[in-house]
Design an enzyme around this catalytic site. Structure first.
Site, PDB file in Angstrom:
ATOM      1  N   GLY A  49       0.839  -1.112  -0.067  1.00 41.38           N
ATOM      2  CA  GLY A  49      -0.028   0.209  -0.026  1.00 41.38           C
ATOM      3  C   GLY A  49       0.978   1.234  -0.044  1.00 41.38           C
ATOM      4  O   GLY A  49       1.929   1.143   0.384  1.00 41.38           O
ATOM      5  N   GLU A 145      -2.452   2.041   6.120  1.00 41.86           N
ATOM      6  CA  GLU A 145      -2.326   3.218   5.235  1.00 41.86           C
ATOM      7  C   GLU A 145      -3.250   4.367   5.985  1.00 41.86           C
ATOM      8  O   GLU A 145      -2.792   5.699   5.691  1.00 41.86           O
ATOM      9  CB  GLU A 145      -3.068   2.776   3.778  1.00 41.86           C
ATOM     10  CG  GLU A 145      -2.175   1.660   3.172  1.00 41.86           C
ATOM     11  CD  GLU A 145      -0.768   1.954   3.011  1.00 41.86           C
ATOM     12  OE1 GLU A 145      -0.336   3.209   3.003  1.00 41.86           O
ATOM     13  OE2 GLU A 145       0.073   0.835   3.041  1.00 41.86           O
TER      14      GLU A 145
HETATM   15 NI    NI Z   1       3.586   2.500   5.409  1.00 35.88          NI
END
Ligand code: NI
Length: 182
Positions: A49, A145
């Site tokens: 991510g 994230e």
């Molecule tokens: Ni990270």
């Protein structure tokens, strides 16, 4: 498309809180190009991510994808998911420790407790509302994230730093144990 420079731990941008993206801005060429560049950057560096702060942009945008990733060889695949203005809520109290790394904390791994299931509400890159339930590794990446978008890194979530390992030592001393316990 372009591969963007990834901020490393210590750069103040990682500690800033990202701004919500006005819905009418999601479809703009600039935002779409940023999303394309974030996807390309994530893939170039084998990230699971990437959050916009990591590429020096304070917008609440993150991209997530896992496809046969050499940095996470045991991780189940996750289709490309673009997350804009996320709201994440845990489903239940259950948490699980698991290994995480971060492109902004290069060559390190640590055990991080995360909720095993979360509800994610956000917009996608077409400004459509998304409302989904994520479990296990997908839930973990969503929490990682969205933490970035709030100025947090995984080190902040570790209960203690005793498992924090350089990647070479992790392969040597921890990987076999991880396979047994995870
Ligand atoms: Ni990270």
């Amino acid at each position: 498309m372009a591969i963007l420079k990834v901020a490393r731990l210590g750069h103040p941008v990682l500690r800033t809180v990202a701004e919500p993206v006005p819905v009418e801005v999601i479809g703009s060429p600039e935002t779409q190009r940023l999303i394309d560049d974030m996807v390309e950057t994530m893939r170039e560096y084998d990230g699971a991510g990437l959050a916009a702060n990591q590429v020096h942009t304070r917008m609440q945008i993150a991209v997530i994808e896992v496809q046969a990733n050499p940095r996470y060889p045991d991780a189940p695949p996750i289709p490309l998911t673009v997350v804009i203005n996320p709201v994440v809520a845990p489903l239940g109290e259950e948490m699980e420790e698991g290994w995480e790394g971060c492109l902004s904390v290069p060559d390190m791994r640590g055990r991080v407790p995360r909720y095993t299931a979360v509800r994610l509400q956000c917009y996608d890159r077409d400004a459509r509302r998304v409302d989904l339930i994520a479990k296990d590794f997908f839930a973990r990446v969503i929490q990682h994230e969205t933490d970035h978008l709030n100025g947090l890194v995984y080190l902040d979530r570790m209960r203690d730093l005793s498992t924090l390992s350089h990647i070479a030592e992790w392969h040597k001393h921890w990987l076999g144990l991880a396979e047994q316990s995870d």
